[in-house]
Structure formats: C-alpha cells, structure tokens
Design an enzyme around this catalytic site. Structure first.
Site, short mmCIF file in Angstrom:
data_model
loop_
_atom_site.label_atom_id
_atom_site.label_comp_id
_atom_site.label_asym_id
_atom_site.label_seq_id
_atom_site.Cartn_x
_atom_site.Cartn_y
_atom_site.Cartn_z
N HIS A 66 0.83 -1.21 0.00
CA HIS A 66 0.00 0.00 0.00
C HIS A 66 0.86 1.26 0.00
O HIS A 66 1.71 1.45 0.88
CB HIS A 66 -0.94 0.02 1.22
CG HIS A 66 -1.86 1.21 1.17
ND1 HIS A 66 -3.10 1.15 0.59
CD2 HIS A 66 -1.69 2.50 1.57
CE1 HIS A 66 -3.66 2.35 0.63
NE2 HIS A 66 -2.82 3.19 1.23
N HIS A 72 -2.46 3.99 -8.24
CA HIS A 72 -2.77 3.16 -9.42
C HIS A 72 -2.57 4.01 -10.67
O HIS A 72 -2.84 5.21 -10.67
CB HIS A 72 -4.20 2.61 -9.37
CG HIS A 72 -5.25 3.64 -9.10
ND1 HIS A 72 -5.48 4.15 -7.84
CD2 HIS A 72 -6.10 4.28 -9.93
CE1 HIS A 72 -6.45 5.05 -7.90
NE2 HIS A 72 -6.85 5.16 -9.16
N HIS A 114 -3.90 4.24 -14.51
CA HIS A 114 -4.88 3.82 -15.51
C HIS A 114 -4.13 3.69 -16.83
O HIS A 114 -3.50 4.65 -17.28
CB HIS A 114 -5.96 4.89 -15.69
CG HIS A 114 -6.77 5.20 -14.47
ND1 HIS A 114 -8.05 4.74 -14.29
CD2 HIS A 114 -6.49 5.94 -13.37
CE1 HIS A 114 -8.53 5.20 -13.15
NE2 HIS A 114 -7.61 5.94 -12.56
P1 AMP Z 1 -9.34 7.05 -9.38
O1 AMP Z 1 -10.42 8.08 -9.56
O2 AMP Z 1 -8.11 7.36 -10.17
O3 AMP Z 1 -9.04 6.79 -7.92
O4 AMP Z 1 -9.90 5.73 -10.03
C1 AMP Z 1 -10.36 4.63 -9.31
C2 AMP Z 1 -10.73 3.58 -10.33
O5 AMP Z 1 -10.92 2.35 -9.67
C3 AMP Z 1 -12.02 3.88 -11.10
O6 AMP Z 1 -11.74 3.92 -12.50
C4 AMP Z 1 -12.94 2.72 -10.73
O7 AMP Z 1 -13.75 2.31 -11.80
C5 AMP Z 1 -11.93 1.64 -10.34
N1 AMP Z 1 -12.43 0.64 -9.41
C6 AMP Z 1 -13.01 0.83 -8.21
N2 AMP Z 1 -13.29 -0.33 -7.62
C7 AMP Z 1 -12.84 -1.31 -8.46
C8 AMP Z 1 -12.81 -2.74 -8.42
N3 AMP Z 1 -13.32 -3.42 -7.38
N4 AMP Z 1 -12.28 -3.41 -9.47
C9 AMP Z 1 -11.77 -2.73 -10.52
N5 AMP Z 1 -11.75 -1.39 -10.61
C10 AMP Z 1 -12.27 -0.69 -9.60
#
Ligand code: AMP
Length: 108
Positions: free
Chosen positions: A44, A95, A97
């Site tokens: 984390h 993370h 994208h």
């Molecule tokens: P952010 O706004 O950059 O924090 O993006 C968080 C991302 O996590 C979003 O695109 C969500 O669709 C994705 N997300 C949230 N929960 C999950 C999950 N359980 N599995 C896959 N993606 C997720």
C-alpha cells in the site's frame, strides 16, 4: 484496509491481466476505453506523491510489460494517475490507468 489491498489479498475478485511478486494489473470495473487497466503495487502506497523512486522504477518496467501484453505498444496508449483531492483520486492506493485499444480524445 483499502479496496485495492483487498484485491491484492484475493478478498475482492478481479480480472487479472498480469501479475508478479510486487505488482498487479487488472481490468477497471467501469472502463472508460476499450482497454482500461489499473496497475498497482501490491504494497500500500497512498499515491504517486509518496511512492519511493526505486519502487516507481520497477513499476515503470511492469507497466511496459502490461502494454506489451495487451498489444497497445504500436498504436499507443494513455497512462493516468490521479493524486489526492484536486486530482480526483477516488481510491487511495496508487494506481495507473492504462487506456487504449482505440483513438482517444485529447484531454489537454
Ligand atoms: P481514481 O479516480 O483514479 O481513484 O480511479 C479509481 C478507479 O478504480 C475507477 O476507474 C474505478 O472504476 C476503479 N475501481 C473501483 N473499484 C474497483 C474494483 N473493485 N475493481 C476494478 N476497478 C475498480
């Protein structure tokens, strides 16, 4: 524990694209492009601002492997990492994208 740590532990299911000892790549649950993958370190770290440069370097190599695996190297792709409140970060576990598989619109 944050939801991405739960995914790492196997407590929440995910569609894994690539995994090694330190990193995991899985499909975003709400895809914003034909290919939308999230790439995380298994340990984390809240966000990009806090990641150690050594771990970020290893993550860079892993992200490049993910791009190879999903076949976006030739046509290109986009990498995005949101940081904190003004960056609209929703999940507080760093993370990237990876978006691609189609022509994306310009965002800047
Ligand atoms: P952010 O706004 O950059 O924090 O993006 C968080 C991302 O996590 C979003 O695109 C969500 O669709 C994705 N997300 C949230 N929960 C999950 C999950 N359980 N599995 C896959 N993606 C997720």
């Amino acid at each position: 524990m944050c939801i991405f740590c739960k995914i790492v532990k196997g407590e929440i299911p995910n569609k894994t694209i690539l995994e090694d000892e330190n990193f995991l790549a899985f499909e975003d649950i709400n895809p914003q492009a034909k290919i939308h993958i999230l790439i995380i370190p298994k340990t984390h770290v809240d966000n990009f601002d806090l990641i150690a440069p050594k771990l970020m370097g290893e993550m860079t190599a892993f992200i490049q492997k993910v791009a190879s695996k999903v076949g976006v190297k030739n046509d290109g792709y986009r990498l995005v990492t949101n940081i904190g409140k003004n960056g609209a970060q929703e999940v507080n576990h760093i993370h990237f994208h990876l978006l691609g598989g189609e022509q994306l619109g310009s965002i800047l």
